[in-house]
Design a protein around this motif. Structure first.
Motif, PDB file in Angstrom:
ATOM      1  N   PHE A   1      39.488  31.565  35.518  1.00  0.00           N
ATOM      2  CA  PHE A   1      39.688  32.974  35.141  1.00  0.00           C
ATOM      3  C   PHE A   1      39.778  33.197  33.634  1.00  0.00           C
ATOM      4  CE2 PHE A   1      43.094  36.555  35.185  1.00  0.00           C
ATOM      5  CZ  PHE A   1      42.181  37.575  35.421  1.00  0.00           C
TER       6      PHE A   1
ATOM      7  N   ARG B   1      38.526  40.248  37.733  1.00  0.00           N
ATOM      8  CA  ARG B   1      39.218  39.832  38.950  1.00  0.00           C
ATOM      9  C   ARG B   1      38.323  38.940  39.809  1.00  0.00           C
ATOM     10  NH1 ARG B   1      44.078  42.111  39.825  1.00  0.00           N
ATOM     11  NH2 ARG B   1      44.346  40.061  40.786  1.00  0.00           N
ATOM     12  N   GLY B   2      38.908  37.915  40.340  1.00  0.00           N
ATOM     13  CA  GLY B   2      38.132  36.950  41.127  1.00  0.00           C
ATOM     14  C   GLY B   2      37.366  35.975  40.249  1.00  0.00           C
ATOM     15  N   GLY B   3      37.660  35.978  38.949  1.00  0.00           N
ATOM     16  CA  GLY B   3      36.852  35.233  37.982  1.00  0.00           C
ATOM     17  C   GLY B   3      36.958  33.719  38.047  1.00  0.00           C
ATOM     18  N   SER B   4      37.943  33.192  38.787  1.00  0.00           N
ATOM     19  CA  SER B   4      38.023  31.727  38.893  1.00  0.00           C
ATOM     20  C   SER B   4      36.798  31.154  39.602  1.00  0.00           C
ATOM     21  CB  SER B   4      39.255  31.310  39.686  1.00  0.00           C
ATOM     22  OG  SER B   4      40.396  31.729  39.021  1.00  0.00           O
ATOM     23  N   ASP B   5      36.218  31.934  40.497  1.00  0.00           N
ATOM     24  CA  ASP B   5      34.976  31.470  41.150  1.00  0.00           C
ATOM     25  C   ASP B   5      33.933  31.176  40.073  1.00  0.00           C
ATOM     26  OD1 ASP B   5      36.092  32.017  43.654  1.00  0.00           O
ATOM     27  OD2 ASP B   5      35.241  34.045  43.733  1.00  0.00           O
TER      28      ASP B   5
ATOM     29  N   GLU C   1      47.254  31.226  35.571  1.00  0.00           N
ATOM     30  CA  GLU C   1      46.508  29.991  35.806  1.00  0.00           C
ATOM     31  C   GLU C   1      47.095  28.818  35.026  1.00  0.00           C
ATOM     32  OE1 GLU C   1      45.104  32.926  36.116  1.00  0.00           O
ATOM     33  OE2 GLU C   1      43.855  32.730  37.898  1.00  0.00           O
TER      34      GLU C   1
ATOM     35  N   THR D   1      48.597  37.391  39.551  1.00  0.00           N
ATOM     36  CA  THR D   1      47.830  38.177  38.572  1.00  0.00           C
ATOM     37  C   THR D   1      48.183  39.662  38.709  1.00  0.00           C
ATOM     38  OG1 THR D   1      46.099  36.518  38.788  1.00  0.00           O
ATOM     39  CG2 THR D   1      45.510  38.532  37.627  1.00  0.00           C
TER      40      THR D   1
ATOM     41  N   SER E   1      43.126  28.931  40.762  1.00  0.00           N
ATOM     42  CA  SER E   1      43.486  30.307  40.387  1.00  0.00           C
ATOM     43  C   SER E   1      44.992  30.343  40.183  1.00  0.00           C
ATOM     44  CB  SER E   1      43.184  31.274  41.526  1.00  0.00           C
ATOM     45  OG  SER E   1      41.838  31.285  41.842  1.00  0.00           O
ATOM     46  N   ALA E   2      45.488  31.515  39.837  1.00  0.00           N
ATOM     47  CA  ALA E   2      46.937  31.726  39.793  1.00  0.00           C
ATOM     48  C   ALA E   2      47.463  31.780  41.224  1.00  0.00           C
ATOM     49  CB  ALA E   2      47.236  33.037  39.081  1.00  0.00           C
TER      50      ALA E   2
HETATM   51  N1  ASP Z   1      43.788  35.053  39.346  1.00  0.00           N
HETATM   52  C1  ASP Z   1      42.624  35.858  39.108  1.00  0.00           C
HETATM   53  C2  ASP Z   1      42.644  37.086  39.992  1.00  0.00           C
HETATM   54  O1  ASP Z   1      43.567  37.273  40.775  1.00  0.00           O
HETATM   55  C3  ASP Z   1      41.346  35.114  39.242  1.00  0.00           C
HETATM   56  C4  ASP Z   1      41.019  34.615  40.629  1.00  0.00           C
HETATM   57  O2  ASP Z   1      41.887  34.570  41.504  1.00  0.00           O
HETATM   58  O3  ASP Z   1      39.869  34.237  40.857  1.00  0.00           O
HETATM   59  O4  ASP Z   1      41.758  37.905  39.914  1.00  0.00           O
END
Ligand code: ASP
Ligand code: ADP
Ligand code: MG
Length: 415
Positions: free
Chosen positions: A136, A150-154, A74, A47, A41-42
């Protein structure tokens, strides 16, 4: 030996020291002979910082440009991680989503992955290179940069694991697994060795942000072996984190309730004194759907003398938009005596497959909340969850009280 996808969250790559630690862990797996795809992720907070820059320039930035900005977080970490791995003598190469070609639809800021080109990754892996792919982000059919929410790296991690038929997808974060409740709210929460896919799906959709819901959906669809682990533990630690399982077997720890999830991001809208006639729910919610606002819970009271009250919840970020839509429709689409909104509510949910075979869970939940003087505003149930909407100020109290009432800090007895 196998092919492993490792996703590292923002805090896990939050400084160069942390990135060095990630590189050490990756190097260890590489030394053991595994093929590795790493999805960072970043850096934590980045982000948010990038999105705030855009909002500073315009209250309503163009989503396409917002993704151009947000995706840069990222790009920094993939390059830094490659550099850290090179310094350890490990062959590594970084790719943005567009370079791999993580193909998505064009729903900027919440794009869905459609397809991942794997040839390039496979070729690198075959020659012993660690492949680093930006989380992401992706690219749509016209070459526009997109982000996955948001949270898309998962979801990037799990989708890559699915595309490559990886042996395991490891999600490294700042807690060492999935807990019975967010350990930041409930200090005595217990780590689960395993959680069923269905329960994880509910937990994620009801607000446990340890995994983005789409990543769990992906794992279910493609049967990806998914594990949540801590990046802060010693790389040689034997902790196995939490495994998301697809089968419920008899020897598995069988709790009635597996966990408690909560969501602060909610708002409630009530229409008082609407006419009680066929089509009124559609007259209210049709325009809401047309405005692309997601509706969560819906409650309609029993009518009296031709009138009823109608309430529903929406995401807090869409609260004002929903109110504006209703104000516009009032007196044309439907008639209501009054429209009342409350954006200081939250939702607390109990999740467990054991609810299927046990009665009295909801009653016990309501009793525990009543004893603390917490008023329940709305209730919704499904086969494996019970949710209540309450005043936001009681959120932490409610989660802790329920955790205690259902004795979630104790391991369930093996059946
Ligand atoms: N950097 C992105 C976020 O903060 C994706 C992630 O962290 O999964 O939402
Ligand atoms: P990352 O940046 O690694 O993706 P996130 O902040 O997105 O990390 O997710 C990890 C956080 O999820 C934890 O720090 C924890 O506070 C929160 N969390 C919420 N519910 C749970 C739960 N049931 N189990 C573990 N962590 C949870
Ligand atoms: Mg996350």
């Amino acid at each position: 030996m196998g092919l492993i996808v490792q996703k590292y969250g923002g805090t896990s790559v939050g400084s160069t020291e942390r990135i060095r630690n990630v590189a050490r862990r990756v190097a260890r797996f590489h030394r053991e002979g595994h093929q590795l795809v790493v999805v960072p992720s970043a850096m934590s907070g980045e982000t948010n910082r990038l999105l705030a820059l855009a909002k500073d320039l315009s209250p309503n930035p163009d989503p396409r440009e917002l993704d151009v900005v947000a995706a840069t977080g990222e790009q920094v970490t993939i390059g830094l991680l490659a550099i850290a791995l090179h310094h350890l003598g490990v062959k590594a190469k970084s790719y943005t989503g567009g370079q791999v070609r993580v193909l998505t639809d064009s729903a900027f800021t919440k794009a869905r992955i459609l397809k991942i080109d794997e040839e390039r990754i496979r070729a690198d892996l075959a020659e012993g290179t660690v492949v680093i792919v930006a989380g992401f982000q992706g690219v749509d059919g016209d070459g526009n940069i997109t982000t996955l929410g948001r949270g898309g790296s998962d979801t990037s991690g799990v989708a890559l694991a699915a595309a490559l038929a990886a042996d395991e997808c490891q999600i490294y974060t700042d807690v060492d697994g999935v807990y019975t409740a967010d350990p930041r709210i409930v200090p005595e929460a217990r780590r689960l060795d395993r959680i069923t896919f269905e329960e994880m799906l509910e937990m994620a959709s009801l607000g446990s942000k340890v995994l983005q819901i789409r990543s769990v959906e992906f794992a279910g669809k493609y049967k990806v072996k998914l594990r949540v682990l801590s990046s802060f533990e010693d790389p040689d630690s034997t902790s196995n984190g939490t495994l998301i399982t697809f089968e419920e077997n008899d020897t598995m720890e069988q709790a009635i309730i597996s966990g408690i999830a909560f969501n602060r991001d909610e708002a409630k809208i009530s229409l008082m004194g609407v006419e009680d006639r066929p089509g009124v729910a559609y007259a209210i919610l049709g325009p809401i759907a047309a405005a692309n606002v997601d509706v969560d819970m819906i409650v309609q009271n029993i009518g009296a003398s031709g009138h009823t009250d109608f309430s529903f919840t929406v995401n807090r970020g869409e609260y004002q938009k929903a109110l504006d839509v209703l104000e516009q429709e009032k007196n044309t689409g439907f008639a209501a005596r009054e429209i009342i909104g409350d954006n200081k509510i939250c939702k607390v949910s109990l999740v467990g497959i054991g609810m299927r075979s046990h009665v009295g869970i909801a009653a016990k939940m309501f009793k525990s909340l009543a004893e603390e003087g917490i008023n329940i505003q709305m209730i919704s149930t499904s086969e494996i969850k019970t949710s209540v909407v309450i005043d936001e100020k009681y959120l932490e109290l409610a989660v802790r009280v329920l955790h205690r009432a259902f004795e979630l800090e104790q391991a369930p007895k093996v059946a």
